[in-house]
Design a protein around this motif. Structure first.
Motif, PDB file in Angstrom:
ATOM      1  N   SER A  79      -0.288   4.632  11.575  1.00 43.18           N
ATOM      2  CA  SER A  79      -1.395   5.562  11.767  1.00 43.18           C
ATOM      3  C   SER A  79      -1.959   5.942  10.404  1.00 43.18           C
ATOM      4  N   VAL A  80      -3.263   6.210  10.364  1.00 40.88           N
ATOM      5  CA  VAL A  80      -3.917   6.556   9.106  1.00 40.88           C
ATOM      6  C   VAL A  80      -3.691   8.036   8.809  1.00 40.88           C
ATOM      7  N   VAL A  81      -3.162   8.312   7.626  1.00 37.13           N
ATOM      8  CA  VAL A  81      -2.949   9.676   7.158  1.00 37.13           C
ATOM      9  C   VAL A  81      -4.176  10.141   6.376  1.00 37.13           C
ATOM     10  N   MET A  82      -4.733   9.235   5.582  1.00 38.69           N
ATOM     11  CA  MET A  82      -5.897   9.561   4.757  1.00 38.69           C
ATOM     12  C   MET A  82      -6.702   8.290   4.505  1.00 38.69           C
ATOM     13  N   LYS A  83      -8.010   8.417   4.564  1.00 31.33           N
ATOM     14  CA  LYS A  83      -8.917   7.308   4.238  1.00 31.33           C
ATOM     15  C   LYS A  83      -9.871   7.802   3.157  1.00 31.33           C
ATOM     16  N   VAL A  84      -9.964   7.038   2.064  1.00 30.09           N
ATOM     17  CA  VAL A  84     -10.788   7.429   0.923  1.00 30.09           C
ATOM     18  C   VAL A  84     -11.670   6.255   0.524  1.00 30.09           C
ATOM     19  N   SER A  85     -12.913   6.551   0.160  1.00 29.98           N
ATOM     20  CA  SER A  85     -13.807   5.541  -0.397  1.00 29.98           C
ATOM     21  C   SER A  85     -13.986   5.821  -1.876  1.00 29.98           C
ATOM     22  N   GLY A  86     -14.021   4.762  -2.675  1.00 29.09           N
ATOM     23  CA  GLY A  86     -14.214   4.930  -4.110  1.00 29.09           C
ATOM     24  C   GLY A  86     -14.172   3.586  -4.804  1.00 29.09           C
ATOM     25  N   ASP A  87     -14.619   3.567  -6.039  1.00 25.25           N
ATOM     26  CA  ASP A  87     -14.699   2.321  -6.810  1.00 25.25           C
ATOM     27  C   ASP A  87     -13.338   2.025  -7.444  1.00 25.25           C
ATOM     28  N   ALA A  88     -12.444   1.427  -6.676  1.00 22.28           N
ATOM     29  CA  ALA A  88     -11.071   1.201  -7.131  1.00 22.28           C
ATOM     30  C   ALA A  88     -10.948   0.125  -8.201  1.00 22.28           C
ATOM     31  N   ASP A  89     -11.872  -0.836  -8.215  1.00 20.95           N
ATOM     32  CA  ASP A  89     -11.767  -1.939  -9.176  1.00 20.95           C
ATOM     33  C   ASP A  89     -12.837  -1.908 -10.266  1.00 20.95           C
ATOM     34  N   GLY A  90     -13.660  -0.875 -10.300  1.00 17.98           N
ATOM     35  CA  GLY A  90     -14.633  -0.711 -11.374  1.00 17.98           C
ATOM     36  C   GLY A  90     -15.834  -1.619 -11.324  1.00 17.98           C
ATOM     37  N   LEU A 126      -6.456   3.355   2.063  1.00 20.64           N
ATOM     38  CA  LEU A 126      -5.823   3.961   3.231  1.00 20.64           C
ATOM     39  C   LEU A 126      -4.397   4.365   2.899  1.00 20.64           C
ATOM     40  N   ILE A 127      -4.032   5.581   3.260  1.00 17.15           N
ATOM     41  CA  ILE A 127      -2.632   5.980   3.257  1.00 17.15           C
ATOM     42  C   ILE A 127      -2.190   5.948   4.711  1.00 17.15           C
ATOM     43  N   ILE A 128      -1.110   5.215   4.968  1.00 16.21           N
ATOM     44  CA  ILE A 128      -0.682   5.031   6.357  1.00 16.21           C
ATOM     45  C   ILE A 128       0.776   5.427   6.550  1.00 16.21           C
ATOM     46  N   ASP A 129       1.080   5.849   7.783  1.00 14.50           N
ATOM     47  CA  ASP A 129       2.447   6.057   8.256  1.00 14.50           C
ATOM     48  C   ASP A 129       2.821   4.807   9.036  1.00 14.50           C
ATOM     49  N   ARG A 164       5.636   5.838   4.317  1.00 13.64           N
ATOM     50  CA  ARG A 164       4.198   5.871   4.101  1.00 13.64           C
ATOM     51  C   ARG A 164       3.829   4.949   2.951  1.00 13.64           C
ATOM     52  N   GLY A 165       2.730   4.249   3.116  1.00 14.13           N
ATOM     53  CA  GLY A 165       2.288   3.310   2.102  1.00 14.13           C
ATOM     54  C   GLY A 165       0.815   3.460   1.801  1.00 14.13           C
ATOM     55  N   LEU A 166       0.377   2.700   0.801  1.00 15.65           N
ATOM     56  CA  LEU A 166      -1.021   2.708   0.368  1.00 15.65           C
ATOM     57  C   LEU A 166      -1.580   1.306   0.496  1.00 15.65           C
ATOM     58  N   LEU A 167      -2.740   1.208   1.141  1.00 15.58           N
ATOM     59  CA  LEU A 167      -3.462  -0.061   1.252  1.00 15.58           C
ATOM     60  C   LEU A 167      -4.799   0.079   0.538  1.00 15.58           C
ATOM     61  N   ILE A 168      -5.198  -0.967  -0.201  1.00  8.47           N
ATOM     62  CA  ILE A 168      -6.505  -0.977  -0.860  1.00  8.47           C
ATOM     63  C   ILE A 168      -7.260  -2.216  -0.412  1.00  8.47           C
ATOM     64  N   ASP A 189      -0.970  -3.810  -0.963  1.00  8.75           N
ATOM     65  CA  ASP A 189      -0.137  -3.113   0.010  1.00  8.75           C
ATOM     66  C   ASP A 189       1.057  -2.589  -0.772  1.00  8.75           C
ATOM     67  N   SER A 190       1.061  -1.289  -1.023  1.00 10.63           N
ATOM     68  CA  SER A 190       2.137  -0.651  -1.792  1.00 10.63           C
ATOM     69  C   SER A 190       2.967   0.182  -0.819  1.00 10.63           C
ATOM     70  N   PRO A 191       4.101  -0.366  -0.354  1.00 15.25           N
ATOM     71  CA  PRO A 191       4.840   0.284   0.736  1.00 15.25           C
ATOM     72  C   PRO A 191       5.574   1.571   0.375  1.00 15.25           C
ATOM     73  N   HIS A 192       5.737   1.872  -0.940  1.00 16.98           N
ATOM     74  CA  HIS A 192       6.494   3.060  -1.333  1.00 16.98           C
ATOM     75  C   HIS A 192       5.692   4.021  -2.200  1.00 16.98           C
ATOM     76  N   ALA A 193       4.392   3.840  -2.291  1.00 13.97           N
ATOM     77  CA  ALA A 193       3.575   4.627  -3.224  1.00 13.97           C
ATOM     78  C   ALA A 193       3.379   6.078  -2.803  1.00 13.97           C
ATOM     79  N   ILE A 194       3.674   6.409  -1.553  1.00 16.26           N
ATOM     80  CA  ILE A 194       3.406   7.751  -1.041  1.00 16.26           C
ATOM     81  C   ILE A 194       4.713   8.435  -0.646  1.00 16.26           C
ATOM     82  N   LEU A 195       4.915   9.651  -1.172  1.00 22.80           N
ATOM     83  CA  LEU A 195       6.119  10.408  -0.829  1.00 22.80           C
ATOM     84  C   LEU A 195       6.145  10.743   0.660  1.00 22.80           C
TER      85      LEU A 195
END
Length: 197
Positions: free
Chosen positions: A46-57, A65-68, A78-82, A96-102
């Motif tokens: 499930s999506v915990v947070m969705k953010v838009s932004g210039d991640a790669d410049g 996306l931060i997901i559970d 919880r992990g982070l997807l870009i 896909d960073s599976p441990h980036a979120i506490l």
């Protein structure tokens, strides 16, 4: 008879061609593509947070996306997807960073420690907060490295506040280029905000 068969074949080919054009439009449409990407990314999550932004410049808005993730043992890591946006508006999974979120309980008495996630001009920031009597916050900054298409940890800022004594501490650590802590394998638990000394 031959003329009727050739007309049917022509009609079938025209219909097939029109269907291909319609499907191509659906796949390359940024809005439909984004919805499909998110739907695929959160399969069994499930999506915990969705953010838009210039991640790669590169000047356009990517999707973070931060997901559970739901596990059969009852845990919910919880992990982070870009997802990076291409010139045509389509999204491609880049990380896909599976441990980036506490975890939700890692903030102690303050509850969920996830405070914010932001991305701008190739810089990404993750912020967590928690504590009880001693409040803490940690901000982790990453820069995008186009050469190897990864985000590297460049700085950590820890804040602490003893609410009873009113004492506060800030510690900042800037990492050198030799330190190659990449977001893909990053775990904030490896860089905790220690209690105020």
């Amino acid at each position: 008879m031959a003329k009727e068969m050739s007309m049917r074949q022509g009609l079938c080919i025209t219909t097939l061609f029109a269907s291909c054009i319609w499907l191509t439009a659906c796949v390359t449409s940024p809005s439909i593509g984004e919805e499909n990407i998110v739907r695929l990314a959160i399969k069994e999550a499930s999506v915990v947070m969705k953010v838009s932004g210039d991640a790669d410049g590169d000047g356009d808005d990517d999707v973070l996306l931060i997901i559970d993730r739901e596990r059969s043992d009852g845990s919910r890591p919880r992990g982070l997807l870009i997802f990076l946006r291409g010139p045509d508006g389509s999204l491609t999974e880049a990380l896909d960073s599976p441990h980036a979120i506490l975890c939700r309980a890692c903030g102690g008495m303050m509850g969920d420690p996830l405070e914010s996630l932001s991305a701008a001009k190739g810089e990404l920031k993750l912020r967590f907060e928690g504590g009880s009597r001693e409040l803490w916050s940690s901000e982790y900054s990453f820069d995008y490295m186009p050469g190897n298409k990864q985000w590297r940890l460049v700085s950590i800022v820890h804040h602490g506040l003893d609410r009873l004594e009113g004492r506060s501490v800030e510690r900042r650590q800037d990492l050198s280029r030799a330190d190659t802590v990449f977001l893909e394998r990053f775990d904030p638990a490896d860089y905790p905000a220690d209690a105020i000394p």
